[in-house]
Design a protein around this motif. Structure first.
Motif, short mmCIF file in Angstrom:
data_model
loop_
_atom_site.label_atom_id
_atom_site.label_comp_id
_atom_site.label_asym_id
_atom_site.label_seq_id
_atom_site.Cartn_x
_atom_site.Cartn_y
_atom_site.Cartn_z
N GLY A 143 61.11 -7.89 33.92
CA GLY A 143 61.56 -8.50 35.17
C GLY A 143 62.64 -7.70 35.86
O GLY A 143 62.61 -7.50 37.08
N SER A 144 63.61 -7.22 35.09
CA SER A 144 64.69 -6.42 35.69
C SER A 144 64.17 -5.07 36.16
O SER A 144 64.66 -4.52 37.16
N SER A 145 63.17 -4.53 35.48
CA SER A 145 62.57 -3.27 35.92
C SER A 145 61.79 -3.46 37.21
O SER A 145 61.81 -2.60 38.10
N VAL A 146 61.08 -4.59 37.34
CA VAL A 146 60.41 -4.90 38.60
C VAL A 146 61.43 -4.96 39.73
O VAL A 146 61.23 -4.38 40.81
N ALA A 147 62.54 -5.65 39.49
CA ALA A 147 63.57 -5.77 40.52
C ALA A 147 64.11 -4.40 40.91
O ALA A 147 64.25 -4.09 42.11
#
Length: 305
Positions: free
Chosen positions: A16-20
């Protein structure tokens, strides 16, 4: 034109943080909102500035989104989607990042009927977890597999595909069932083997007086890297994709028995043929850009690194 203007990310761990981060880099005008069930993760997301808004309730994160990305363990996807159902906009598209698709597709169809759903699996990750482990280039040059239903809206599928392409991924479309069989071989079974080997080594520690860990060679170190992956995620993967994993595990057990016989009977030709074939597969993976061709997997040998 951007595929989406307002993206909500539910689950702000590694993926999720990588998507962001990737959205920030590739589509800086997209409005990002986020949510995680763990207050500590939400605090970290705020500190890192991962998204524009961090909600303390999942529904609040998705109320004005045109894309919702569910980055939670596959066993929780149906429950989380159900909790969001009342707050989803009528024109929203929901996707996910789970590595099992048949069960995920079923769970999403039951939890949010009538909502445009395009299940997805970015085939990327590391053994690390948490919001601080993410990075913007995680998906660059990796595959993202979409597994839409046969009657899925083609425009929604195209938009989700373009979203992942903007994040650097190559996009493929296949059925959920085919995806689960392929990933059982390429990802799930290798993880299961790694967990088993590292667990066996742990059991032998008392017998070998700690020499298994002390004298770990490169092969065992690589197994420990895989076996360090998130326990919750992989527990759910094996339970969600149990049929395909058990099928591939049965085939592996048969092949392992053949290898055992070759060693027992001194059949060097059989061993050499197998090792030659597997070496060629490794070269093919490198040639297709799915791994680093540098010596020792590109590991740094600088003691300062």
């Amino acid at each position: 034109m951007l595929p989406f203007a307002r993206v909500a990310i539910v689950g702000l761990g590694l993926i999720g943080s990588s998507v962001a981060r990737a959205v920030r880099h590739a589509m800086p005008t997209v409005r990002l909102s986020g949510y995680d069930a763990d207050p500590a993760v939400r605090d970290t997301a705020i500190r890192l500035g991962l998204v524009d808004d961090v909600a303390d309730q999942a529904g609040a994160a998705v109320t004005d989104a045109d894309l919702v990305v569910l980055c939670v363990p596959v066993g929780a996807i149906g429950t989380v989607a159900g909790e969001l159902a009342a707050d989803l906009p009528s024109d929203v598209i929901v996707t996910d990042v789970g590595s099992c698709k048949t069960e995920v597709a079923r769970a999403l169809a039951e939890a949010i009927p009538g909502v445009a759903v395009v299940p997805a699996h970015p085939v990327a990750g590391t053994e690390r977890s948490g919001p601080e482990a993410g990075f913007a280039t995680l998906f660059a040059g990796r595959w993202c597999i979409l597994t839409p239903a046969a009657d899925a809206d083609s425009v929604a599928v195209a938009r989700v595909g373009e979203f992942w392409r903007r994040l650097g991924a190559d996009v493929e479309v296949m059925t959920p069932e085919h995806h689960d069989r392929v990933l059982a071989v390429t990802s799930h079974l290798p993880h299961l083997i790694a967990y088993s080997i590292v667990g066996t080594a742990s059991d032998l520690e008392a017998v070998t007086e700690s020499e298994v860990i002390k004298y770990s060679a490169g092969g065992f170190r690589d197994f420990t890297r895989i076996a360090a992956s998130d326990p919750t995620m992989w527990r759910d993967v094996f339970l969600s994709n149990r049929e395909a994993v058990l099928e591939m595990l049965g085939r592996f057990s048969e092949d392992l028995a053949q290898l055992q016989r070759a060693i027992r009977w001194g059949d060097g030709d059989a061993l050499f043929d197998l090792f030659t074939r597997t070496r060629a597969i490794r070269r093919s993976i490198v040639e297709q850009g799915q791994d680093d061709a540098r010596e020792d997997f590109g590991r740094s040998h600088d003691p300062a690194v």
